[in-house]
Design an enzyme around this catalytic site. Structure first.
Site, PDB file in Angstrom:
ATOM      1  N   TYR A 140      47.353  37.913   5.845  1.00 20.52           N
ATOM      2  CA  TYR A 140      45.898  37.504   5.661  1.00 20.52           C
ATOM      3  C   TYR A 140      45.591  36.086   5.489  1.00 20.52           C
ATOM      4  O   TYR A 140      44.415  35.551   5.944  1.00 20.52           O
ATOM      5  CB  TYR A 140      45.557  38.232   4.286  1.00 20.52           C
ATOM      6  CG  TYR A 140      44.216  38.231   3.991  1.00 20.52           C
ATOM      7  CD1 TYR A 140      43.216  39.160   4.670  1.00 20.52           C
ATOM      8  CD2 TYR A 140      43.357  37.618   3.189  1.00 20.52           C
ATOM      9  CE1 TYR A 140      41.826  39.376   4.371  1.00 20.52           C
ATOM     10  CE2 TYR A 140      42.081  37.259   2.675  1.00 20.52           C
ATOM     11  CZ  TYR A 140      41.456  38.449   3.467  1.00 20.52           C
ATOM     12  OH  TYR A 140      39.873  38.346   3.132  1.00 20.52           O
ATOM     13  N   ASN A 162      32.205  40.295  10.254  1.00 25.11           N
ATOM     14  CA  ASN A 162      32.300  40.617   8.798  1.00 25.11           C
ATOM     15  C   ASN A 162      33.743  41.453   8.475  1.00 25.11           C
ATOM     16  O   ASN A 162      34.511  41.399   7.636  1.00 25.11           O
ATOM     17  CB  ASN A 162      31.483  41.454   8.104  1.00 25.11           C
ATOM     18  CG  ASN A 162      31.656  42.051   6.986  1.00 25.11           C
ATOM     19  OD1 ASN A 162      31.922  41.341   5.755  1.00 25.11           O
ATOM     20  ND2 ASN A 162      31.745  43.319   6.939  1.00 25.11           N
ATOM     21  N   ASP A 201      31.499  49.790  12.809  1.00 24.94           N
ATOM     22  CA  ASP A 201      32.613  50.014  11.736  1.00 24.94           C
ATOM     23  C   ASP A 201      33.599  51.156  12.485  1.00 24.94           C
ATOM     24  O   ASP A 201      33.091  51.770  13.227  1.00 24.94           O
ATOM     25  CB  ASP A 201      32.014  50.771  10.550  1.00 24.94           C
ATOM     26  CG  ASP A 201      32.993  50.501   9.329  1.00 24.94           C
ATOM     27  OD1 ASP A 201      32.621  49.569   8.466  1.00 24.94           O
ATOM     28  OD2 ASP A 201      33.867  51.051   9.276  1.00 24.94           O
ATOM     29  N   LYS A 203      42.683  34.242   8.120  1.00 22.95           N
ATOM     30  CA  LYS A 203      41.267  33.587   7.489  1.00 22.95           C
ATOM     31  C   LYS A 203      41.236  32.126   7.908  1.00 22.95           C
ATOM     32  O   LYS A 203      40.248  31.454   8.113  1.00 22.95           O
ATOM     33  CB  LYS A 203      41.355  33.791   6.362  1.00 22.95           C
ATOM     34  CG  LYS A 203      40.872  35.238   5.774  1.00 22.95           C
ATOM     35  CD  LYS A 203      39.720  35.866   6.667  1.00 22.95           C
ATOM     36  CE  LYS A 203      39.355  37.153   6.242  1.00 22.95           C
ATOM     37  NZ  LYS A 203      37.982  37.874   6.998  1.00 22.95           N
ATOM     38  N   ASP A 251      37.092  51.101  17.087  1.00 20.12           N
ATOM     39  CA  ASP A 251      38.229  50.261  16.537  1.00 20.12           C
ATOM     40  C   ASP A 251      37.901  48.977  17.256  1.00 20.12           C
ATOM     41  O   ASP A 251      38.181  48.816  18.488  1.00 20.12           O
ATOM     42  CB  ASP A 251      39.477  50.825  16.637  1.00 20.12           C
ATOM     43  CG  ASP A 251      40.609  49.781  16.348  1.00 20.12           C
ATOM     44  OD1 ASP A 251      40.374  48.788  15.699  1.00 20.12           O
ATOM     45  OD2 ASP A 251      41.899  50.257  16.442  1.00 20.12           O
TER      46      ASP A 251
END
Length: 256
Positions: A157, A91, A39, A161, A64
């Protein structure tokens, strides 16, 4: 032994400091996996602590992931620590401000594509040599309902995706004979903190007004643990013959 067991398998999970990533890390550890909690925030340490308290094994990797050097370094560290990487869960992701193409800011576009699209590519590229050499591996990408429809988010976005679904299918086909399975889930709304206060302040009003009726047609927001269960299925031996699938995990939202 349960087909869902991950005994002694090594899993890298990005964005595992909260939300779907944290729920997945905890679930994987419960199933016996050794987990690398990646993370950008130090909340990764909180996830590791939670796993350790339950008797699981994990370490945090804070950085990052949009930096192309981070993926290779993290895979090397996981391999040095645990000997290999069996599972990758891409994820980590960030939302855009719902702007359409005409109103899309270059800075938003760059950041969304780097985190949502390029980072999964970097991690996939980094784990594949080891997986191919061993003849086994599972990659699970967290796509989105925005990857299979056009009215779930803004242009940036949605592009990111759709690209993840393309990466999923291409990787699945290209490396199937090497024993590597690649699948994706496509969540709808999930009760996470993806919509930060800063992002909410920058939402593009006119575009959001057009998207809102589509959002309101969803049955409900899912819990992160529900998404984690689907990820576990795709990563486990229960899905040993499942490859190249994009599994909607949206309560039927995209079916309408």
């Amino acid at each position: 032994m349960s087909l869902f067991a991950l005994n002694d398998r090594v899993a890298i999970i990005t964005g595992a400091g909260s939300g779907i990533g944290r729920a997945t890390a905890v679930l994987f550890a419960e199933q016996g996996a050794k987990v690398v909690v990646s993370d950008i925030a130090d909340t990764a340490e909180e996830t590791v602590a939670h796993i350790a308290e339950a008797g699981g094994e994990a370490f945090a990797a804070i950085g990052d992931i949009s930096d192309p050097t981070v993926a290779a370094q993290l895979v090397d560290r996981a391999t040095e620590t645990y000997g290999r990487v069996d599972i990758l869960v891409n994820n980590a992701g960030i939302m855009d401000n719902f702007a359409g193409a005409a109103d899309l800011d270059d800075a938003v576009l760059d950041r969304v594509l780097r985190v949502n699209t390029l980072a999964p590519l970097y991690f996939t590229r980094a784990v594949l040599p080891g997986m191919r050499e061993r003849g086994s591996g599972a990659i699970v990408n967290v796509a989105s309902a925005a990857g299979i429809r056009g009215a779930a988010a803004g242009a940036a976005y949605t592009m990111s995706k759709h690209a993840i679904i393309g990466l999923t299918k291409n990787t699945a086909y290209t490396y199937a004979h090497d024993g590597v399975r690649t699948n994706a889930i496509a969540p709808g709304g999930v009760a996470t903190n993806v919509m930060t206060p800063e992002l909410q302040k920058s939402i593009h009003g006119p575009s959001m007004e057009r998207i809102t009726p589509v959002h309101q047609s969803a049955v409900r927001n899912a819990e992160p643990e529900e998404q984690a269960a689907a990820i576990l299925f795709l990563a486990s031996d229960a899905a040993s013959d499942v490859n190249g699938v994009v599994l909607p995990t949206d309560g039927g939202w995209a079916a309408g």
